[in-house]
Design a protein around this motif. Structure first.
Motif, mmCIF file in Angstrom:
data_model
loop_
_atom_site.group_PDB
_atom_site.id
_atom_site.type_symbol
_atom_site.label_atom_id
_atom_site.label_comp_id
_atom_site.label_asym_id
_atom_site.label_seq_id
_atom_site.Cartn_x
_atom_site.Cartn_y
_atom_site.Cartn_z
ATOM 1 N N ILE A 155 0.895 -1.220 -0.240
ATOM 2 C CA ILE A 155 -0.051 0.050 -0.050
ATOM 3 C C ILE A 155 0.889 1.150 -0.118
ATOM 4 O O ILE A 155 1.676 1.284 1.002
ATOM 5 C CB ILE A 155 -1.001 0.059 1.205
ATOM 6 N N ASN A 156 0.468 2.195 -0.764
ATOM 7 C CA ASN A 156 1.498 3.332 -0.780
ATOM 8 C C ASN A 156 0.675 4.532 -0.533
ATOM 9 O O ASN A 156 -0.506 4.910 -0.750
ATOM 10 C CB ASN A 156 1.860 3.503 -2.511
ATOM 11 N N CYS A 157 1.599 5.632 -0.084
ATOM 12 C CA CYS A 157 0.923 6.790 0.189
ATOM 13 C C CYS A 157 2.035 8.014 -0.205
ATOM 14 O O CYS A 157 3.202 7.694 -0.112
ATOM 15 C CB CYS A 157 0.941 6.952 1.788
ATOM 16 N N ALA A 158 1.581 9.092 -0.530
ATOM 17 C CA ALA A 158 2.447 10.382 -0.958
ATOM 18 C C ALA A 158 1.960 11.335 -0.213
ATOM 19 O O ALA A 158 0.536 11.544 0.043
ATOM 20 C CB ALA A 158 2.273 10.396 -2.502
ATOM 21 N N TYR A 159 2.766 12.323 0.353
ATOM 22 C CA TYR A 159 2.367 13.470 1.060
ATOM 23 C C TYR A 159 2.957 14.664 0.497
ATOM 24 O O TYR A 159 3.695 14.797 -0.486
ATOM 25 C CB TYR A 159 2.767 13.143 2.614
ATOM 26 N N GLU A 160 2.385 15.864 0.921
ATOM 27 C CA GLU A 160 2.975 17.228 0.384
ATOM 28 C C GLU A 160 3.989 17.572 1.356
ATOM 29 O O GLU A 160 4.979 17.552 1.317
ATOM 30 C CB GLU A 160 1.747 17.938 0.030
ATOM 31 N N ASN A 161 3.027 18.152 2.409
ATOM 32 C CA ASN A 161 4.059 19.036 3.571
ATOM 33 C C ASN A 161 3.695 18.577 4.801
ATOM 34 O O ASN A 161 2.524 18.162 4.946
ATOM 35 C CB ASN A 161 4.039 20.543 3.255
ATOM 36 N N THR A 162 4.513 18.412 5.491
ATOM 37 C CA THR A 162 4.266 17.928 7.025
ATOM 38 C C THR A 162 4.978 18.823 7.972
ATOM 39 O O THR A 162 6.045 19.103 7.627
ATOM 40 C CB THR A 162 4.627 16.533 7.243
ATOM 41 N N ALA A 163 4.504 18.573 9.368
ATOM 42 C CA ALA A 163 5.165 19.442 10.152
ATOM 43 C C ALA A 163 6.380 18.558 10.762
ATOM 44 O O ALA A 163 7.359 19.290 11.342
ATOM 45 C CB ALA A 163 4.255 19.685 11.334
ATOM 46 N N PHE A 164 6.408 17.236 10.401
ATOM 47 C CA PHE A 164 7.317 16.588 10.948
ATOM 48 C C PHE A 164 7.479 15.367 10.335
ATOM 49 O O PHE A 164 6.340 14.749 10.098
ATOM 50 C CB PHE A 164 6.879 16.455 12.678
ATOM 51 N N ASP A 165 8.664 14.821 10.129
ATOM 52 C CA ASP A 165 8.772 13.288 9.747
ATOM 53 C C ASP A 165 8.070 12.291 10.419
ATOM 54 O O ASP A 165 9.270 11.604 10.950
ATOM 55 C CB ASP A 165 9.899 13.027 8.955
ATOM 56 N N TYR A 166 6.944 11.965 10.497
ATOM 57 C CA TYR A 166 6.780 10.733 11.389
ATOM 58 C C TYR A 166 5.310 10.400 10.642
ATOM 59 O O TYR A 166 4.440 11.051 10.306
ATOM 60 C CB TYR A 166 6.119 11.256 12.864
ATOM 61 N N PHE A 167 5.385 9.045 10.310
ATOM 62 C CA PHE A 167 4.352 8.404 9.503
ATOM 63 C C PHE A 167 3.881 7.017 9.871
ATOM 64 O O PHE A 167 4.590 6.083 9.742
ATOM 65 C CB PHE A 167 4.978 8.130 8.010
ATOM 66 N N PRO A 168 2.740 7.264 10.554
ATOM 67 C CA PRO A 168 2.011 5.899 11.033
ATOM 68 C C PRO A 168 0.997 5.249 10.093
ATOM 69 O O PRO A 168 0.687 5.842 9.191
ATOM 70 C CB PRO A 168 1.402 6.439 12.282
ATOM 71 N N TRP A 169 0.998 4.205 10.362
ATOM 72 C CA TRP A 169 -0.122 3.434 9.599
ATOM 73 C C TRP A 169 -1.062 2.684 10.653
ATOM 74 O O TRP A 169 -0.782 2.198 11.735
ATOM 75 C CB TRP A 169 0.347 1.952 9.112
#
Lengths: 113, 110
Positions: free
Chosen positions: A21-35
């Motif tokens: 499963i893939n996800c793409a993001y634009e801008n984030t406040a902090f590099d933390y990516f949960p599933w």
């Protein structure tokens, strides 16, 4: 507008196969990516998360891969089992603060025995 | 360990009736709290969040409101329900960016 794009919307995998499963993001406040993993009628449960100091994190059969330059991250489920059948959501921190997360639209995974 | 409770688990209410959903968290202090709504087969829509007692931020203008009368209590309310308010309501708390969800309340407005 900040958002997280998740694909595919649904996925059917044979038992023992690999689910991706893939996800793409634009801008984030902090590099933390949960599933998150959600079974029907239940609240989402935190499954696995990755922080910026690593490009990959593995917990059992679940692995997150993170590509900062491409602003993409993915979930791999190895040796998929029927019990893995659920909806999976990726998320990324919002820029609004208060630890808010932006959630993807979800992927419904079905593992066929 | 931390635990989050929501009640009721299911609710069927007529259009125009009031609503009160409650969420409580145990085992932590001064958490950020969130209310989400999930339509059938859809994603998570953030409705409200709170960083402290009496501090409520609204994400989507609608006929719902939220209150936080105590540190670990979060309430979602409505004076008059609409059909479009039906859905699965989820409360969550966070420690840094890790959010933990409650079991949810299934609301059906008839």
């Amino acid at each position: 507008q900040q958002q997280v794009k998740q694909s595919p919307q649904s996925l059917i995998v044979q038992k023992g196969g690999i689910s991706i499963i893939n996800c793409a993001y634009e801008n984030t406040a902090f590099d933390y990516f949960p599933w998150y993993q959600q079974f029907p009628g239940k609240g989402p449960a935190l499954l696995i998360a990755i922080r910026p100091d690593v490009s990959e994190k593995k917990e059992g059969r679940f692995t997150i891969s993170f590509n900062k330059s491409a602003k993409q991250f993915s979930l791999h489920i190895m040796d998929s089992q029927p019990g893995d059948s659920a909806t999976y959501f990726c998320a990324a921190p919002r820029e609004t603060g208060a630890n808010n997360l932006f959630f993807g639209t979800g992927t419904r995974l079905t593992v066929i025995p | 360990s931390q635990t989050i409770h929501q009640w009721p688990a299911t609710l069927v209410q007529p259009v125009g009736s009031p609503l009160s959903l409650e969420c409580t968290v145990e085992g932590t202090s001064n958490p950020n709290l969130y209310w989400y709504r999930q339509a059938a087969g859809r994603g998570l829509q953030l409705l409200f969040y709170s960083v402290g007692i009496g501090q409520i931020s609204s994400e989507v203008p609608q006929n719902l409101s939220a209150s936080r009368p105590q540190d670990r209590q979060f309430i979602l309310s409505s004076k008059k329900l609409l059909l479009s308010d039906s859905g699965f309501y989820l409360c969550a708390w966070s420690r840094r960016y890790e959010q933990y969800f409650g079991p949810g309340t299934r609301l059906t407005v008839t």
